[in-house]
Write an enzyme that holds these catalytic residues in place. Structure first.
Site, PDB file in Angstrom:
ATOM      1  CG  ASP A  33       1.982  -1.796  -2.140  1.00 11.33           C
ATOM      2  OD1 ASP A  33       1.063  -2.618  -2.236  1.00 11.33           O
ATOM      3  OD2 ASP A  33       3.184  -2.127  -1.948  1.00 11.33           O
ATOM      4  CD  GLU A 208      -0.650  -7.320   2.423  1.00 14.77           C
ATOM      5  OE1 GLU A 208       0.460  -7.246   2.947  1.00 14.77           O
ATOM      6  OE2 GLU A 208      -0.818  -7.768   1.259  1.00 14.77           O
TER       7      GLU A 208
HETATM    8  O1  FUB Z   1       4.490  -4.285  -1.960  1.00  9.56           O
HETATM    9  C1  FUB Z   1       4.860  -5.107  -0.887  1.00  9.56           C
HETATM   10  C2  FUB Z   1       3.671  -5.523  -0.069  1.00  9.56           C
HETATM   11  O2  FUB Z   1       2.704  -6.174  -0.880  1.00  9.56           O
HETATM   12  C3  FUB Z   1       2.894  -4.392   0.560  1.00  9.56           C
HETATM   13  O3  FUB Z   1       3.493  -3.818   1.675  1.00  9.56           O
HETATM   14  C4  FUB Z   1       1.598  -5.070   0.838  1.00  9.56           C
HETATM   15  O4  FUB Z   1       0.553  -4.211   1.130  1.00  9.56           O
HETATM   16  C5  FUB Z   1       1.391  -5.858  -0.431  1.00  9.56           C
HETATM   17  O5  FUB Z   1       0.741  -5.110  -1.420  1.00  9.56           O
END
Ligand code: FUB
Length: 313
Positions: A33, A208
């Site tokens: 991330d 996301e």
């Molecule tokens: O790292 C946890 C979660 O996985 C993140 O918040 C999302 O964007 C995904 O990469």
């Protein structure tokens, strides 16, 4: 700890079975991330720490910071912040994809905590020490009617007129203005609209990892389509949208998530993301890497090629 990612590419390539110089992690430590920034002529990447999670879930409770002067040699600045900085957070709250920004000489760190709240911490230096800037969450699913099911993955964008926006969220992208103090919402949280998804591909939807940047006179909204996700983009003539779907930047990976960020540095554009690159890697043990991203004369983003080992079968 210093780690020269490109110079050790060949050694790592044999260890992790990807073609030499194709994709090299910025660290031998699992991380994910990326939130990359240039602060005071140095490159900083704030990250989720996948090395301290259980290996079965993204349940780390601290974030990690990496720094570089040249995008090649990286220094691990350590676990610079934990969810414990927020007095309102449960001690075991998961620390997910962060965002950061500088304004008026202060550094703001936006932290998704526990999957239902976003906190904001502030520091005088990019590496901290950070303190809770409010004493309460900036967004709290229990209190904000339109915070969505999962207020995570905050990203901050400051427009040319000085207006700051925060985007965040899973499945429905959210956007909200921030006041100049950067720690107060300025108005209601809105759904960010994306039109023009291809009708023949139901997987092309918002998942996301929202991210806004500009190029030429366009606003670009990039995001992951889900789990697994492609990194795709949409464009608009306004930061708030509505945006129109344009195409794919990065294809599906051999892990369940994909999370990008875009950094301009020395006249070039870099796509940061995470992949499965280290020995023992997987969906919960990811590695941040970067590749150059280019545009066509019409502003279209060229798809970034993946090495065969990374392409999802
Ligand atoms: O790292 C946890 C979660 O996985 C993140 O918040 C999302 O964007 C995904 O990469």
């Amino acid at each position: 700890m210093k780690y020269s990612s490109y110079l050790s590419g060949l050694a790592f390539a044999s260890l992790i079975s990807v073609p030499a110089l194709a994709q090299t992690p910025i660290s031998p430590r699992f991380n994910a991330d990326p939130s990359p920034h240039v602060f005071n002529n140095r490159i900083y990447v704030y990250a989720t720490d996948d090395a301290s999670n259980s290996g079965d879930y993204w349940d780390s409770t601290s974030w990690r910071l990496y720094a570089s002067d040249d995008l090649k040699t990286w220094t691990d600045e350590g676990a610079f912040l934990s969810v414990s900085v927020f007095g309102w957070a449960k001690p075991d709250a998961k620390a997910w994809a962060p965002g950061a920004i500088e304004r008026d000489g202060k550094y703001y760190f936006y932290a998704p905590v526990g999957g239902d709240k976003i906190g904001v911490a502030v520091a005088d230096k990019p590496e901290g020490p950070f303190r809770d800037a409010r004493g309460t969450p900036l967004v709290d699913k229990a209190l904000d009617a339109n915070a969505g099911d999962e207020p995570i993955d905050p990203h901050i964008f400051i427009d040319a007129d000085g207006q700051a926006y925060m985007t965040f969220g899973t499945r429905v992208p959210k956007i909200v203005k921030l006041k100049p103090d950067m720690i107060t919402l300025d108005g209601a949280i809105e759904d960010l609209v994306i039109n023009g998804f291809p009708e023949d591909d139901p997987k092309k939807t918002y998942g996301e990892a929202p991210f806004i940047h500009t190029h030429g006179n366009k606003y670009y909204f990039t995001f992951s389509t889900g789990w697994p996700g492609q990194i795709v983009y949409a464009t608009s003539d306004k930061a708030e949208g509505p945006y129109t779907y344009q195409g794919v930047i990065l294809d599906y990976l051999n892990i369940s998530t994909n999370h990008q960020a875009i950094l301009e540095h020395d006249g070039r554009t870099w796509l940061f993301y995470h992949d499965r690159l280290l020995l023992g890697g997987g969906s919960h043990r990811r590695s941040i890497t970067l590749q150059e991203m280019t545009y066509g004369p019409d502003g279209r983003i060229h798809q970034v090629p993946l090495p065969a080992a990374s392409v999802r079968k």
